[in-house]
Motif scaffolding. Structure first.
Motif, PDB file in Angstrom:
ATOM      1  N   ALA A 516      57.092  -5.658  70.670  1.00  6.19           N
ATOM      2  CA  ALA A 516      57.764  -4.796  69.691  1.00  6.19           C
ATOM      3  C   ALA A 516      58.001  -3.407  70.273  1.00  6.19           C
ATOM      4  O   ALA A 516      57.163  -2.860  70.995  1.00  6.19           O
ATOM      5  N   GLN A 517      59.158  -2.839  69.940  1.00  5.25           N
ATOM      6  CA  GLN A 517      59.547  -1.538  70.484  1.00  5.25           C
ATOM      7  C   GLN A 517      59.902  -0.575  69.356  1.00  5.25           C
ATOM      8  O   GLN A 517      60.117  -0.985  68.220  1.00  5.25           O
ATOM      9  N   ASP A 518      59.988   0.708  69.707  1.00  2.00           N
ATOM     10  CA  ASP A 518      60.371   1.751  68.762  1.00  2.00           C
ATOM     11  C   ASP A 518      61.397   2.652  69.443  1.00  2.00           C
ATOM     12  O   ASP A 518      61.043   3.580  70.171  1.00  2.00           O
ATOM     13  N   ALA A 519      62.679   2.336  69.224  1.00  2.00           N
ATOM     14  CA  ALA A 519      63.743   3.069  69.898  1.00  2.00           C
ATOM     15  C   ALA A 519      63.749   4.546  69.528  1.00  2.00           C
ATOM     16  O   ALA A 519      64.096   5.404  70.346  1.00  2.00           O
ATOM     17  N   VAL A 520      63.379   4.868  68.278  1.00  2.00           N
ATOM     18  CA  VAL A 520      63.373   6.270  67.856  1.00  2.00           C
ATOM     19  C   VAL A 520      62.269   7.032  68.561  1.00  2.00           C
ATOM     20  O   VAL A 520      62.449   8.178  68.998  1.00  2.00           O
ATOM     21  N   ALA A 521      61.085   6.407  68.698  1.00  2.00           N
ATOM     22  CA  ALA A 521      59.965   7.072  69.374  1.00  2.00           C
ATOM     23  C   ALA A 521      60.320   7.419  70.813  1.00  2.00           C
ATOM     24  O   ALA A 521      59.894   8.448  71.341  1.00  2.00           O
ATOM     25  N   ARG A 522      61.120   6.567  71.453  1.00  2.00           N
ATOM     26  CA  ARG A 522      61.503   6.820  72.841  1.00  2.00           C
ATOM     27  C   ARG A 522      62.307   8.106  72.991  1.00  2.00           C
ATOM     28  O   ARG A 522      62.235   8.792  74.010  1.00  2.00           O
ATOM     29  N   GLU A 523      63.116   8.410  71.979  1.00  2.00           N
ATOM     30  CA  GLU A 523      64.047   9.535  72.106  1.00  2.00           C
ATOM     31  C   GLU A 523      63.615  10.782  71.351  1.00  2.00           C
ATOM     32  O   GLU A 523      64.118  11.870  71.629  1.00  2.00           O
ATOM     33  N   ALA A 524      62.705  10.651  70.383  1.00  2.00           N
ATOM     34  CA  ALA A 524      62.410  11.768  69.483  1.00  2.00           C
ATOM     35  C   ALA A 524      61.958  13.012  70.240  1.00  2.00           C
ATOM     36  O   ALA A 524      62.459  14.120  69.991  1.00  2.00           O
ATOM     37  N   ALA A 525      61.009  12.848  71.160  1.00  2.00           N
ATOM     38  CA  ALA A 525      60.492  14.016  71.873  1.00  2.00           C
ATOM     39  C   ALA A 525      61.582  14.691  72.693  1.00  2.00           C
ATOM     40  O   ALA A 525      61.672  15.923  72.757  1.00  2.00           O
ATOM     41  N   LEU A 526      62.446  13.874  73.332  1.00  2.00           N
ATOM     42  CA  LEU A 526      63.536  14.438  74.144  1.00  2.00           C
ATOM     43  C   LEU A 526      64.517  15.218  73.280  1.00  2.00           C
ATOM     44  O   LEU A 526      64.923  16.340  73.614  1.00  2.00           O
ATOM     45  N   VAL A 527      64.897  14.643  72.146  1.00  2.00           N
ATOM     46  CA  VAL A 527      65.875  15.291  71.274  1.00  2.00           C
ATOM     47  C   VAL A 527      65.306  16.570  70.675  1.00  2.00           C
ATOM     48  O   VAL A 527      65.984  17.609  70.624  1.00  2.00           O
ATOM     49  N   LEU A 528      64.055  16.523  70.232  1.00  2.00           N
ATOM     50  CA  LEU A 528      63.439  17.709  69.623  1.00  2.00           C
ATOM     51  C   LEU A 528      63.184  18.811  70.644  1.00  2.00           C
ATOM     52  O   LEU A 528      63.101  19.988  70.280  1.00  2.00           O
ATOM     53  N   ALA A 529      63.116  18.433  71.910  1.00  2.00           N
ATOM     54  CA  ALA A 529      62.975  19.434  72.969  1.00  2.00           C
ATOM     55  C   ALA A 529      64.323  19.978  73.417  1.00  2.00           C
ATOM     56  O   ALA A 529      64.387  20.884  74.250  1.00  2.00           O
ATOM     57  N   GLY A 530      65.406  19.424  72.856  1.00  2.00           N
ATOM     58  CA  GLY A 530      66.741  19.904  73.216  1.00  2.00           C
ATOM     59  C   GLY A 530      67.305  19.268  74.456  1.00  2.00           C
ATOM     60  O   GLY A 530      68.278  19.760  75.032  1.00  2.00           O
ATOM     61  N   THR A 531      66.753  18.120  74.881  1.00  2.00           N
ATOM     62  CA  THR A 531      67.242  17.412  76.070  1.00  2.00           C
ATOM     63  C   THR A 531      67.541  15.951  75.728  1.00  2.00           C
ATOM     64  O   THR A 531      66.885  15.033  76.218  1.00  2.00           O
ATOM     65  N   PRO A 532      68.532  15.694  74.848  1.00  2.00           N
ATOM     66  CA  PRO A 532      68.820  14.317  74.437  1.00  2.00           C
ATOM     67  C   PRO A 532      69.389  13.499  75.584  1.00  2.00           C
ATOM     68  O   PRO A 532      70.003  14.043  76.506  1.00  2.00           O
ATOM     69  N   PRO A 533      69.197  12.179  75.551  1.00  2.00           N
ATOM     70  CA  PRO A 533      69.798  11.324  76.583  1.00  2.00           C
ATOM     71  C   PRO A 533      71.314  11.427  76.546  1.00  2.00           C
ATOM     72  O   PRO A 533      71.910  11.677  75.504  1.00  2.00           O
ATOM     73  N   ALA A 534      71.931  11.235  77.699  1.00  2.00           N
ATOM     74  CA  ALA A 534      73.397  11.289  77.790  1.00  2.00           C
ATOM     75  C   ALA A 534      73.921   9.878  77.988  1.00  2.00           C
ATOM     76  O   ALA A 534      73.699   9.261  79.027  1.00  2.00           O
ATOM     77  N   ASP A 535      74.586   9.344  76.975  1.00  2.00           N
ATOM     78  CA  ASP A 535      75.194   8.026  77.083  1.00  2.00           C
ATOM     79  C   ASP A 535      76.416   7.979  76.175  1.00  2.00           C
ATOM     80  O   ASP A 535      77.012   9.021  75.867  1.00  2.00           O
ATOM     81  N   ALA A 536      76.772   6.797  75.694  1.00  2.00           N
ATOM     82  CA  ALA A 536      77.998   6.644  74.906  1.00  2.00           C
ATOM     83  C   ALA A 536      77.906   7.226  73.509  1.00  2.00           C
ATOM     84  O   ALA A 536      78.930   7.435  72.855  1.00  2.00           O
ATOM     85  N   PHE A 537      76.678   7.500  73.021  1.00  3.25           N
ATOM     86  CA  PHE A 537      76.498   7.952  71.646  1.00  3.25           C
ATOM     87  C   PHE A 537      76.319   9.468  71.568  1.00  3.25           C
ATOM     88  O   PHE A 537      75.630  10.084  72.382  1.00  3.25           O
ATOM     89  N   ASP A 538      76.910  10.050  70.548  1.00  2.00           N
ATOM     90  CA  ASP A 538      76.833  11.489  70.295  1.00  2.00           C
ATOM     91  C   ASP A 538      75.538  11.808  69.551  1.00  2.00           C
ATOM     92  O   ASP A 538      75.287  11.282  68.469  1.00  2.00           O
ATOM     93  N   ARG A 539      74.714  12.655  70.127  1.00  2.00           N
ATOM     94  CA  ARG A 539      73.460  13.064  69.491  1.00  2.00           C
ATOM     95  C   ARG A 539      73.469  14.546  69.143  1.00  2.00           C
ATOM     96  O   ARG A 539      72.409  15.150  68.949  1.00  2.00           O
ATOM     97  N   SER A 540      74.633  15.146  69.051  1.00  2.00           N
ATOM     98  CA  SER A 540      74.717  16.565  68.717  1.00  2.00           C
ATOM     99  C   SER A 540      74.388  16.779  67.251  1.00  2.00           C
ATOM    100  O   SER A 540      74.525  15.871  66.425  1.00  2.00           O
ATOM    101  N   PRO A 541      73.948  17.987  66.870  1.00  2.00           N
ATOM    102  CA  PRO A 541      73.605  18.250  65.468  1.00  2.00           C
ATOM    103  C   PRO A 541      74.826  18.140  64.551  1.00  2.00           C
ATOM    104  O   PRO A 541      75.956  18.430  64.949  1.00  2.00           O
TER     105      PRO A 541
END
Length: 791
Positions: A516-541
């Motif tokens: 079992a995985q948690d996709a949100v947990a993988r990204e939450a710390a990066l996004v909250l630190a202001g360094t979101p992953p760069a891929d096909a999806f827009d993660r801007s505010p």
């Protein structure tokens, strides 16, 4: 004096039918496909101008009988087009399956085939009036715009009494009246006969229906399902259903039984345009299930909170909050039918009994006053009304944080069953809200708890301490929820109760990883630190200038989106449709621009004049629509309803532009009048750029009539000014060659087709401010392209 009354009626019928068809798509399919109607309509207008350029002499020679004939043929074409649309088996969800996509592309082509003749004939009638009355183009354009505005008002008014499936047949008689005014006795008889035959054919053959994949379809067709209440309005068609499948839609733990808690109660289901927006109670709201719900998370962290509840969940949310220990609950429900159900009931669903601890506030969510311990957004709030998305912007969340007492928090829900990245974007927005609120370390103010289907972002005024994180973890463990992120919580090595694998457009498979995985947990710390992953999806505010959570797919990644279209939710498919419509519109604009140039003898004017016309009229077509669409978005927030905002902006701009066009026909110095009109338009747009949001927020709590009056007063000056350039340009350019007049109409229409999808992409991608700025640039370009005096 009355020679242009038929034009007024034809324009009114064309725009009324256009609006009616957008409502048909909203009810029968999905609202984003209403863009096709606008595209088809403007395509018809553009092609009609090209035909008029090539055959101008023939049309002018036979104008006497063509003027009454065109509305009669339009009447028949409108009825046949409506029949064709209702019999079309289009299913947008099948576009996601390569095996079924081909048939759906054919269905899209059939929509164009059904509707194009009606709008082509409408454009031909308008352009013929321009040719016949070439000496008074301002008056012709004025009648055209005033008629279009009147048609929009008529369509809006009919929505209060007629189902959207009856709107098109109700508007077609306008064309019979136009023909009867244009011609003599024979034409009157012909118009009546064609009207009778058309309405009879519509009654016998048209078969409008709701798509079987809309949420309402299944519950509407289960045994013993009953529609117990219906409300018709421009906002939508509301149906209250009673059947055994309807239940309070709240996310409850699978452990509820072991906790000794019941399942959520049965309810009525309230649907708007086929989408479920709320559950309404069958008696007084029950809340015994509340402690097992994901929504209860913030209540274990705050004792006896004073709650500001955004969204009422049909009356259940206040009862749940009280059951969870709330001391007082202030409920804000922006959706008017749900709000009315809270105070007066709806059909057999009674209004909740008065409780001194509960207050129904009339304020808008963005202007709520008072101090609270918890701002709690209901789980169905985002889907209950399109304008509720404005509460999910960084500015709105920062405003809620400012309303909190020490120790308070904001609880924001988001669904994750389709794409986890929506939750990640909410996290990015929460970070921006905390930054606006002055938080030095935003990542310490956020916690994320989720089930398999939904997620709650908890945004605290003060940083989470270890004790709060421990209490939240215990709450999650008891209910088999997952604490995806909290300050100090390890991102890896924890047991995951609800599998949530990451979804990527770059990969052909979903990464399961064997556990079992948690996709949100993988990204939450990066996004909250202001360094979101760069891929096909827009993660801007999400911001006030870009108040949309979707679409998430970035434009450079459209190829990857098409390759993996089967994993995208419905709201993302709309982006692909928009891009396809834009590509078609650009192709049409090129054809309209170049075809008359290739027609020998159609345009006999100097090349520099052609170049100026190729700037002037496309700039007007683009500029008017870009500015109009930007104001529609602001008006939707001001009036609390996109349909009302669209109709009032459209009507106001058409009517006042029509008055401006009539005024333009009387000026003696057209170059000076154009310069002054463009200067007024640019000044009004600049003022809007600087102050429109502040003005809208200041007026949100005014009575609706006052807000509508404010909108009309604000739009009147710029609309009056925008009515000048087109008739002035037609009059000036036709002095260089008579063929330029219908070609200009075609250019304006073709680039208006481009403007609608372009505005949607530009607004979602860059923001509403860019729409206004782009519109200003278009009018500045038109002013520069104004031809000098003839030698």
């Amino acid at each position: 004096m009355h020679s242009l009354v038929p034009l007024f009626l034809i324009a009114g019928a064309a725009v009324g039918v256009e609006i009616a068809l957008t409502r048909f798509f909203a009810v029968a399919s999905w609202s984003e496909y209403g863009y096709w109607v606008i595209s088809i309509a403007m395509t018809g207008f553009a092609v009609s101008g090209v035909v008029m350029v090539i055959g101008r002499a023939v049309f002018l020679r036979h104008a006497r009988w063509l003027l009454p004939l065109l509305p009669v043929v339009m009447l028949a074409a409108g009825g046949l087009g409506w029949i064709g649309v209702t019999l079309n088996g289009f299913n947008p969800l099948e576009l996601q399956n390569p095996a079924t996509a081909g048939a759906q592309l054919w269905n899209i082509a059939l929509y164009y085939a059904a509707l194009f003749p009606f709008f082509f004939l409408a454009g031909l009638a308008v352009s013929l009036n321009f040719v016949v009355h070439a000496g008074e183009v301002g008056r012709v354009y004025g009648y055209d715009l005033l008629g279009a505005g009147t048609g929009a008002v008529l369509a809006l008014g009919l929505m209060f009494v007629l189902h959207p499936f009856a709107l098109v047949p109700a508007l077609l008689p306008l064309l019979a009246v136009a023909a009867m005014i244009s011609g003599g006795t024979a034409w009157r008889l012909a118009a009546l006969l064609v009207l009778a035959a058309t309405e009879a054919a519509v009654l016998a053959l048209a078969a409008p229906r709701v798509n079987e994949f809309k949420p309402i379809y299944a519950p509407l067709n289960v045994p013993e399902s009953r529609v117990v209440a219906e409300v018709l309005s421009p906002r939508g068609v509301y149906l209250l259903l009673d059947n055994f499948t309807e239940r309070l839609d709240t996310d409850v733990s699978n452990n509820a039984g072991t906790m000794g808690l019941p399942a959520p109660p049965r309810s009525f289901g309230l649907y708007r345009d086929g989408a479920r927006i709320a559950a309404l109670p069958m008696g007084q709201p029950e809340a015994a299930h509340a402690r097992a719900a994901l929504d209860a998370a913030p209540y274990v962290l705050i004792d006896a909170p004073r709650v500001l509840a955004l969204g009422s969940a049909g009356g259940f949310r206040a009862a749940e909050a009280l059951a969870l220990g709330a001391a007082r609950v202030t409920v804000i429900e922006p959706e008017p039918v749900i709000r009315r159900a809270l105070t007066h009931g709806l059909g057999p669903s009674p209004a909740p009994a008065p409780d001194p601890r509960v207050r129904i506030a009339a304020a808008h969510p963005l202007t709520a006053t008072g101090r609270y311990d918890l701002v709690d957004i209901a789980g169905d709030f985002l889907g209950a009304d399109e304008q509720n998305r404005t509460a999910y912007t960084a500015e709105a969340l920062a405003g809620f944080l400012a309303r909190l007492e020490p120790g308070g928090m904001v609880s924001v829900p988001i669904g994750i069953r389709e794409l986890p990245v929506y939750a990640v974007r909410v996290l990015a927005t929460a970070r921006e809200a905390l930054r606006l609120a002055g938080a030095a370390e935003p990542e310490r103010h956020v916690a994320v708890i989720r089930s398999a289907w939904n997620l709650r972002v908890l945004i605290a005024r003060e940083p989470f301490d270890a004790a709060r994180v421990e209490r939240l973890a215990a709450f999650a463990d008891e209910r088999s929820f997952d604490l995806s992120y909290a300050p100090g919580l390890a991102a890896e090595g924890r047991e995951v109760w609800n599998d949530l694998p990451p979804v990527s457009l770059e990969s052909d498979t979903v990464d399961q990883g064997g556990e079992a995985q948690d996709a949100v947990a993988r990204e939450a710390a990066l996004v909250l630190a202001g360094t979101p992953p760069a891929d096909a999806f827009d993660r801007s505010p999400v911001t006030a200038d870009r108040p949309w959570l979707s679409p998430l797919v970035r434009l450079p990644s459209l190829g990857a989106a098409l390759a993996r279209i089967e994993i995208l939710p419905q709201q993302e498919i709309g982006l692909l449709v928009n891009v396809a419509v834009l590509a078609q519109a650009i192709l049409l604009a090129l054809v309209v621009s170049l075809l008359p140039l290739a027609a020998r003898g159609a345009l006999r004017v100097p090349v520099p004049v052609l170049g100026r016309a190729l700037v002037y009229f496309p700039a007007l077509g683009l500029g008017f629509l870009l500015i109009e669409i930007a104001f529609i978005e602001h008006a939707a927030l001001l009036l609390g309803d996109r349909t009302s905002g669209f109709a009032l902006v459209l009507t106001t701009m058409l009517v006042f532009s029509g008055l401006g066009a009539m005024w333009a026909g009387r000026v003696r110095a057209p170059g000076r009048a154009l310069g002054l009109a463009v200067l007024v338009a640019l000044g009004c747009s600049a003022l809007a750029l600087l102050g429109v949001r502040g003005a809208v927020l200041a007026a949100l709590d005014w009575p609706w009539a006052l807000r509508a009056a404010l909108l009309v007063l604000a739009l009147a000056p710029i609309s009056l000014a925008l009515g000048f350039p087109f008739p002035l340009g037609l009059d000036r350019f036709q002095q260089e060659g008579a063929g330029l007049l219908p070609w200009a109409w075609a250019l304006n229409g073709a680039f208006s087709v481009v403007a609608t999808p372009l505005a949607n992409l530009l607004g979602h991608g860059a923001g509403l401010s860019w729409l206004l700025a782009a519109g200003m640039c278009c009018y500045a370009a038109a002013l520069i392209a104004w031809p000098g005096k003839r030698p």
